[in-house]
Design an enzyme around this catalytic site. Sequence first.
Site, PDB file in Angstrom:
ATOM      1  CB  ILE A   1      -2.827  -6.495  -4.008  1.00 55.12           C
ATOM      2  CG1 ILE A   1      -1.957  -7.529  -3.961  1.00 55.12           C
ATOM      3  CG2 ILE A   1      -4.234  -7.258  -4.198  1.00 55.12           C
ATOM      4  CD1 ILE A   1      -1.927  -8.433  -2.647  1.00 55.12           C
ATOM      5  CB  ALA A   2      -1.189  -5.869  -9.263  1.00 50.99           C
TER       6      ALA A   2
ATOM      7  NE  ARG B   1      -2.462 -20.188  -8.024  1.00 53.67           N
ATOM      8  CZ  ARG B   1      -3.441 -20.568  -8.585  1.00 53.67           C
ATOM      9  NH1 ARG B   1      -4.034 -20.368  -9.529  1.00 53.67           N
ATOM     10  NH2 ARG B   1      -3.839 -21.776  -7.938  1.00 53.67           N
TER      11      ARG B   1
ATOM     12  CD  GLU C   1     -15.642  -1.283  -2.299  1.00 53.67           C
ATOM     13  OE1 GLU C   1     -15.192  -0.591  -3.265  1.00 53.67           O
ATOM     14  OE2 GLU C   1     -16.561  -0.980  -1.510  1.00 53.67           O
TER      15      GLU C   1
ATOM     16  CE1 TYR D   1      -6.886 -10.231  -1.782  1.00 54.34           C
ATOM     17  CE2 TYR D   1      -9.034  -9.828  -3.184  1.00 54.34           C
ATOM     18  CZ  TYR D   1      -7.852  -9.611  -3.102  1.00 54.34           C
ATOM     19  OH  TYR D   1      -7.180  -8.542  -3.821  1.00 54.34           O
TER      20      TYR D   1
HETATM   21  C1  LIG Z   1      -4.470 -11.735  -7.444  1.00 52.49           C
HETATM   22  C2  LIG Z   1      -2.944 -11.767  -7.546  1.00 52.49           C
HETATM   23  C3  LIG Z   1      -2.431 -10.690  -6.862  1.00 52.49           C
HETATM   24  C4  LIG Z   1      -2.571 -13.012  -6.883  1.00 52.49           C
HETATM   25  O1  LIG Z   1      -1.241 -12.951  -6.945  1.00 52.49           O
HETATM   26  P1  LIG Z   1      -0.276 -14.286  -6.760  1.00 52.49           P
HETATM   27  O2  LIG Z   1       1.229 -13.813  -6.268  1.00 52.49           O
HETATM   28  O3  LIG Z   1      -0.220 -15.173  -8.084  1.00 52.49           O
HETATM   29  O4  LIG Z   1      -0.882 -15.276  -5.734  1.00 52.49           O
HETATM   30  P2  LIG Z   1      -0.248 -16.400  -4.725  1.00 52.49           P
HETATM   31  O5  LIG Z   1       0.798 -17.216  -5.545  1.00 52.49           O
HETATM   32  O6  LIG Z   1       0.086 -15.651  -3.618  1.00 52.49           O
HETATM   33  O7  LIG Z   1      -1.423 -17.480  -4.481  1.00 52.49           O
HETATM   34  C5  LIG Z   1      -1.859 -17.889  -3.144  1.00 52.49           C
HETATM   35  C6  LIG Z   1      -3.009 -18.654  -3.188  1.00 52.49           C
HETATM   36  O8  LIG Z   1      -4.046 -17.954  -3.473  1.00 52.49           O
HETATM   37  C7  LIG Z   1      -5.133 -18.702  -4.368  1.00 52.49           C
HETATM   38  N1  LIG Z   1      -4.921 -17.667  -5.670  1.00 52.49           N
HETATM   39  C8  LIG Z   1      -4.156 -17.057  -6.199  1.00 52.49           C
HETATM   40  N2  LIG Z   1      -4.327 -16.636  -7.481  1.00 52.49           N
HETATM   41  C9  LIG Z   1      -5.386 -17.535  -7.846  1.00 52.49           C
HETATM   42  C10 LIG Z   1      -6.149 -17.738  -9.047  1.00 52.49           C
HETATM   43  N3  LIG Z   1      -5.820 -16.867 -10.214  1.00 52.49           N
HETATM   44  N4  LIG Z   1      -7.111 -18.642  -8.973  1.00 52.49           N
HETATM   45  C11 LIG Z   1      -7.322 -19.500  -7.894  1.00 52.49           C
HETATM   46  N5  LIG Z   1      -6.670 -19.478  -6.768  1.00 52.49           N
HETATM   47  C12 LIG Z   1      -5.746 -18.326  -6.783  1.00 52.49           C
HETATM   48  C13 LIG Z   1      -4.329 -20.022  -4.366  1.00 52.49           C
HETATM   49  O9  LIG Z   1      -4.941 -20.800  -3.483  1.00 52.49           O
HETATM   50  C14 LIG Z   1      -2.877 -19.796  -4.279  1.00 52.49           C
HETATM   51  O10 LIG Z   1      -2.215 -20.875  -3.902  1.00 52.49           O
HETATM   52  P3  LIG Z   1      -1.706 -22.110  -4.826  1.00 52.49           P
HETATM   53  O11 LIG Z   1      -1.005 -21.424  -5.926  1.00 52.49           O
HETATM   54  O12 LIG Z   1      -0.667 -22.719  -4.080  1.00 52.49           O
HETATM   55  O13 LIG Z   1      -3.009 -22.831  -5.134  1.00 52.49           O
HETATM   56  C15 LIG Z   1      -2.580 -11.618  -8.973  1.00 52.49           C
HETATM   57  O14 LIG Z   1      -3.493 -12.660  -9.489  1.00 52.49           O
HETATM   58  C16 LIG Z   1      -3.110 -10.573  -9.949  1.00 52.49           C
HETATM   59  O15 LIG Z   1      -2.188  -9.545  -9.867  1.00 52.49           O
HETATM   60  N6  LIG Z   1      -4.094 -10.522 -10.282  1.00 52.49           N
HETATM   61  C17 LIG Z   1      -4.687  -9.398 -11.175  1.00 52.49           C
HETATM   62  C18 LIG Z   1      -4.815  -8.198 -10.338  1.00 52.49           C
HETATM   63  C19 LIG Z   1      -5.952  -8.165  -9.474  1.00 52.49           C
HETATM   64  O16 LIG Z   1      -7.016  -8.604  -9.882  1.00 52.49           O
HETATM   65  N7  LIG Z   1      -5.837  -7.838  -8.237  1.00 52.49           N
HETATM   66  C20 LIG Z   1      -7.044  -7.962  -7.105  1.00 52.49           C
HETATM   67  C21 LIG Z   1      -7.762  -6.882  -7.088  1.00 52.49           C
HETATM   68  S1  LIG Z   1      -9.021  -7.118  -5.765  1.00 52.49           S
END
Ligand SMILES: CC(C)(COP(=O)(O)OP(=O)(O)OC[C@H]1O[C@@H](n2cnc3c(N)ncnc32)[C@H](O)[C@@H]1OP(=O)(O)O)[C@@H](O)C(=O)NCCC(=O)NCCS
Length: 151
Positions: free
Chosen positions: A73-74, A81, A107, A118
Amino acid sequence: MIRDQIDQAMAIMEAAFDPAFGEAWNRRQLEDALLMPNTHLVMSETPIGSDDPNSAGFMLSRSVLDEEELLLIAVHPDARRKGIGKALVQRLFTDAATRQVKRVFLEMRDGNPAETLYRSLGFSPIGRRRGYYRSNRLSPIDAITFSRELA
Ligand SMILES: CC(C)(COP(=O)(O)OP(=O)(O)OC[C@H]1O[C@@H](n2cnc3c(N)ncnc32)[C@H](O)[C@@H]1OP(=O)(O)O)[C@@H](O)C(=O)NCCC(=O)NCCS
């Protein structure tokens, strides 16, 4: 159509994952995964931004009998956020339920901030693989397995 989705997913992947951790897949790995049955690539409906209409995020999962694994997922760094990652995982729960899936697992690299996302969606840790993520820049990092039952 699928070629366009793979192009968009690869662009997101290259922007989203820090190369230091060795989590991102290359194009060949993604294409090979999609040749396997029951592998699902879902693009976010939200665009990266008003000047970039491409999808802001994607997820890849595979279902086997009553279990489904979230493989990737990315979300593009310019669109984080905003609830896009959360919406993708919630879509996974809905789609998986229609496939008669009872349990979703994934994982994650130990220390990935995605853990907050998660846990907020009901995943709990169930195992650890020591030194699973390896790169030539860092010491090996454990993978944590998370699981979540579907109602
Ligand atoms: C993980 C990822 C997919 C999250 O995507 P996102 O669209 O930013 O997430 P969301 O906006 O839906 O987040 C929902 C909630 O999850 C939590 N959250 C998401 N990213 C977070 C972060 N980096 N740090 C802390 N909390 C986080 C928060 O509670 C957030 O709510 P808030 O913004 O109101 O505080 C994104 O950070 C990503 O692409 N990361 C790099 C790739 C990766 O590591 N993927 C997972 C592999 S296991």
